[in-house]
Scaffold this motif. Sequence first.
Motif, PDB file in Angstrom:
ATOM      1  N   LEU A  26       1.593   7.909  -0.145  1.00  0.00           N
ATOM      2  CA  LEU A  26       1.212   6.897  -1.335  1.00  0.00           C
ATOM      3  C   LEU A  26       1.722   5.564  -1.030  1.00  0.00           C
ATOM      4  N   VAL A  27       2.978   5.598  -0.581  1.00  0.00           N
ATOM      5  CA  VAL A  27       3.724   4.090  -0.240  1.00  0.00           C
ATOM      6  C   VAL A  27       2.965   3.690   0.920  1.00  0.00           C
ATOM      7  N   LYS A  28       2.463   4.180   2.119  1.00  0.00           N
ATOM      8  CA  LYS A  28       1.617   3.766   3.286  1.00  0.00           C
ATOM      9  C   LYS A  28       0.449   3.157   2.655  1.00  0.00           C
ATOM     10  N   GLN A  29      -0.458   3.803   1.596  1.00  0.00           N
ATOM     11  CA  GLN A  29      -1.572   3.422   1.090  1.00  0.00           C
ATOM     12  C   GLN A  29      -1.550   2.015   0.561  1.00  0.00           C
ATOM     13  N   VAL A  30      -0.549   2.413  -0.451  1.00  0.00           N
ATOM     14  CA  VAL A  30      -0.217   1.016  -1.359  1.00  0.00           C
ATOM     15  C   VAL A  30       0.199   0.030  -0.493  1.00  0.00           C
ATOM     16  N   LYS A  31       0.692   0.075   0.473  1.00  0.00           N
ATOM     17  CA  LYS A  31       0.979  -1.201   1.597  1.00  0.00           C
ATOM     18  C   LYS A  31      -0.174  -1.741   2.141  1.00  0.00           C
ATOM     19  N   TYR A  32      -0.988  -0.753   2.612  1.00  0.00           N
ATOM     20  CA  TYR A  32      -2.303  -1.190   3.143  1.00  0.00           C
ATOM     21  C   TYR A  32      -3.206  -1.974   2.400  1.00  0.00           C
ATOM     22  N   ALA A  33      -3.317  -1.494   0.924  1.00  0.00           N
ATOM     23  CA  ALA A  33      -3.828  -2.131   0.120  1.00  0.00           C
ATOM     24  C   ALA A  33      -3.367  -3.630  -0.441  1.00  0.00           C
ATOM     25  N   LEU A  34      -2.105  -3.704  -0.235  1.00  0.00           N
ATOM     26  CA  LEU A  34      -1.687  -4.845  -0.781  1.00  0.00           C
ATOM     27  C   LEU A  34      -1.664  -5.815   0.471  1.00  0.00           C
ATOM     28  N   LYS A  35      -1.916  -5.627   1.748  1.00  0.00           N
ATOM     29  CA  LYS A  35      -2.047  -6.371   2.776  1.00  0.00           C
ATOM     30  C   LYS A  35      -3.228  -7.417   2.728  1.00  0.00           C
ATOM     31  N   ARG A  36      -4.202  -7.088   1.806  1.00  0.00           N
ATOM     32  CA  ARG A  36      -5.518  -8.020   1.666  1.00  0.00           C
ATOM     33  C   ARG A  36      -5.056  -8.790   0.318  1.00  0.00           C
ATOM     34  N   CYS A  37      -4.158  -8.694   0.022  1.00  0.00           N
ATOM     35  CA  CYS A  37      -3.730  -9.505  -1.437  1.00  0.00           C
ATOM     36  C   CYS A  37      -3.145 -10.649  -1.028  1.00  0.00           C
ATOM     37  N   GLU A  57       4.412 -15.934  -5.336  1.00  0.00           N
ATOM     38  CA  GLU A  57       3.223 -16.183  -6.408  1.00  0.00           C
ATOM     39  C   GLU A  57       2.040 -15.143  -5.812  1.00  0.00           C
ATOM     40  N   PHE A  58       1.416 -14.447  -6.537  1.00  0.00           N
ATOM     41  CA  PHE A  58       0.452 -13.643  -6.447  1.00  0.00           C
ATOM     42  C   PHE A  58      -0.798 -13.495  -7.534  1.00  0.00           C
ATOM     43  N   ASP A  59      -1.943 -13.141  -7.137  1.00  0.00           N
ATOM     44  CA  ASP A  59      -3.080 -13.365  -7.966  1.00  0.00           C
ATOM     45  C   ASP A  59      -3.204 -11.995  -8.502  1.00  0.00           C
ATOM     46  N   PHE A  60      -2.651 -11.728  -9.982  1.00  0.00           N
ATOM     47  CA  PHE A  60      -2.569 -10.673 -10.865  1.00  0.00           C
ATOM     48  C   PHE A  60      -3.868  -9.659 -10.562  1.00  0.00           C
ATOM     49  N   ASP A  61      -5.028 -10.391 -10.875  1.00  0.00           N
ATOM     50  CA  ASP A  61      -6.237  -9.415 -10.954  1.00  0.00           C
ATOM     51  C   ASP A  61      -6.522  -9.024  -9.567  1.00  0.00           C
ATOM     52  N   GLU A  62      -6.394  -9.795  -8.440  1.00  0.00           N
ATOM     53  CA  GLU A  62      -6.740  -9.304  -7.109  1.00  0.00           C
ATOM     54  C   GLU A  62      -5.753  -7.999  -6.793  1.00  0.00           C
ATOM     55  N   THR A  63      -4.371  -8.162  -7.210  1.00  0.00           N
ATOM     56  CA  THR A  63      -3.563  -7.174  -6.768  1.00  0.00           C
ATOM     57  C   THR A  63      -4.053  -5.811  -7.737  1.00  0.00           C
ATOM     58  N   VAL A  64      -4.427  -6.042  -8.720  1.00  0.00           N
ATOM     59  CA  VAL A  64      -4.629  -4.829  -9.495  1.00  0.00           C
ATOM     60  C   VAL A  64      -6.031  -4.054  -9.007  1.00  0.00           C
ATOM     61  N   ASP A  65      -6.964  -4.932  -8.620  1.00  0.00           N
ATOM     62  CA  ASP A  65      -8.157  -4.363  -8.087  1.00  0.00           C
ATOM     63  C   ASP A  65      -7.960  -3.723  -6.679  1.00  0.00           C
ATOM     64  N   ASN A  66      -6.981  -4.327  -5.972  1.00  0.00           N
ATOM     65  CA  ASN A  66      -6.732  -3.518  -4.668  1.00  0.00           C
ATOM     66  C   ASN A  66      -6.029  -2.262  -5.059  1.00  0.00           C
ATOM     67  N   LEU A  67      -4.839  -2.135  -5.863  1.00  0.00           N
ATOM     68  CA  LEU A  67      -4.269  -1.059  -6.082  1.00  0.00           C
ATOM     69  C   LEU A  67      -4.985   0.070  -6.833  1.00  0.00           C
ATOM     70  N   LYS A  68      -6.181  -0.335  -7.340  1.00  0.00           N
ATOM     71  CA  LYS A  68      -6.996   0.650  -7.864  1.00  0.00           C
ATOM     72  C   LYS A  68      -7.753   1.498  -6.761  1.00  0.00           C
ATOM     73  N   THR A  69      -7.733   0.893  -5.648  1.00  0.00           N
ATOM     74  CA  THR A  69      -8.475   1.374  -4.529  1.00  0.00           C
ATOM     75  C   THR A  69      -7.504   2.538  -3.720  1.00  0.00           C
ATOM     76  N   VAL A  70      -6.333   2.853  -4.326  1.00  0.00           N
ATOM     77  CA  VAL A  70      -5.354   3.837  -3.666  1.00  0.00           C
ATOM     78  C   VAL A  70      -5.341   5.093  -4.378  1.00  0.00           C
ATOM     79  N   PHE A  71      -5.994   6.025  -3.776  1.00  0.00           N
ATOM     80  CA  PHE A  71      -5.925   7.251  -4.231  1.00  0.00           C
ATOM     81  C   PHE A  71      -4.699   8.177  -4.444  1.00  0.00           C
ATOM     82  N   GLY A  72      -4.475   8.768  -5.360  1.00  0.00           N
ATOM     83  CA  GLY A  72      -3.263   9.183  -5.879  1.00  0.00           C
ATOM     84  C   GLY A  72      -2.531   8.447  -6.868  1.00  0.00           C
ATOM     85  N   ILE A  73      -2.964   7.139  -7.216  1.00  0.00           N
ATOM     86  CA  ILE A  73      -2.387   6.533  -8.188  1.00  0.00           C
ATOM     87  C   ILE A  73      -2.983   7.057  -9.515  1.00  0.00           C
ATOM     88  N   SER A  74      -2.422   7.328 -10.606  1.00  0.00           N
ATOM     89  CA  SER A  74      -2.916   7.659 -11.983  1.00  0.00           C
ATOM     90  C   SER A  74      -2.898   6.439 -12.728  1.00  0.00           C
TER      91      SER A  74
END
Length: 395
Positions: A26-37, A57-74
Amino acid sequence: MFSAFLIKYAEIGVKGKNRYLFEEALVKQVKYALKRCEGEFCVTRTPGRIYVEALSEFDFDETVDNLKTVFGISGICPVVHVEDEGFEKLGESIVKYMDEVYPDKNITFKVQARRARKNYPLNSMELNVELGGVLLDAFPELKVDVHQPDVLLNVEIREKIYIYSETIPGPGGMPVGSNGKAMLLLSGGIDSPVAGYMVAKRGVKIDAVYFHAPPYTSDRAKQKVVDLAKQVSRYTGPIYLHVINFTDIQLYIYDKCPHDELTIIMRRYMMKIAEKIAKDTECLALITGESIGQVASQTVQSLAVTNEVCTLPVFRPLIGFDKMEIVDVSEKIGTYETSILPYEDCCTIFVAKHPVTKPNLNIIKRHEQNLEEKIDELVQAALDTDEVIVVNYER
Ligand code: ATP
Ligand code: MG
């Protein structure tokens, strides 16, 4: 306002060593998703939870959108961090939080404090009562409901103090990499990208194989498959896409076998070759986009005849889906627009006007004997054309 996310995951069935693998993946996939934020993040793991902390600084919506692609996150809980500067300051922070996150104060709430740092002067019960009081003073319309509050306001006392109350639903499933690897037969159609997505959702890492038939299928058709793999890799992580030149095998079958059996025999060779690559690359199963009755090559009889060449399990996650249901998923995951681009695929070019819909295995096998002379050589030659493209989803 938010500067971190608490990542929640369903823990059912995740015990002992499995739990470690699950969290690691899960950590690995979260990092993968965050790489594009945009922005820099730090991902940390403590038992039962994962924190994503923004270091810039970060873009809230973009970060949430990408975290939503990580399977395992409820669930994804946006967190506010405040320094510990005494109870009075904490009260002010809580009031500010409520005011910004819930402009309409006609709600019920409950404070749920956790004192992870035991030297804090108030214990959890005292914090609940005191902070509840501060909020009621600030916003008289608020009401407390300890059983079913509209808002459960979590306050965690750690080195810093964490405040959160909202949970954005995650995609569910299991983190990719927690459940082995499988080989997806990826064509340019609507179905196979969806099939790959669905199996990846159960934690299975995906490699893919595409059978290319130049010059009958163009470079654009191949690029389309690469693009589809790329969209799927948003969810699955990097995909090793094997492109196999299938032309000579196809022409040979066309030359030697009855044309109404061409599709089914071709499908059997695709499965055979896919299985060979799968076994060489530690894949434990094959995945296809087949669904019962969708086309002539997907009657139960055809599926049985196709399946007969494989020893690995073949996952067909769309088996009971209607086309509309498959289209819905493909729209949701963003592959639909690419899938409907009109480039030819190798099955459409050689397809007979009236393909057999109820193939008989013995007859098919008998006709395959016509291929004896050269087929092993051609299969080996096709395997030698294997071009591996590493497909990654980057911004
Ligand atoms: P799709 O929408 O995935 O193309 P389809 O409805 O066109 O599927 P078929 O052409 O019968 O169905 O193919 C069934 C499955 O066989 C596909 O879902 C895919 O998994 C695999 N397949 C078909 N053609 C290819 C190809 N050229 N390369 C790799 N896999 C293929
Ligand atoms: Mg197809």
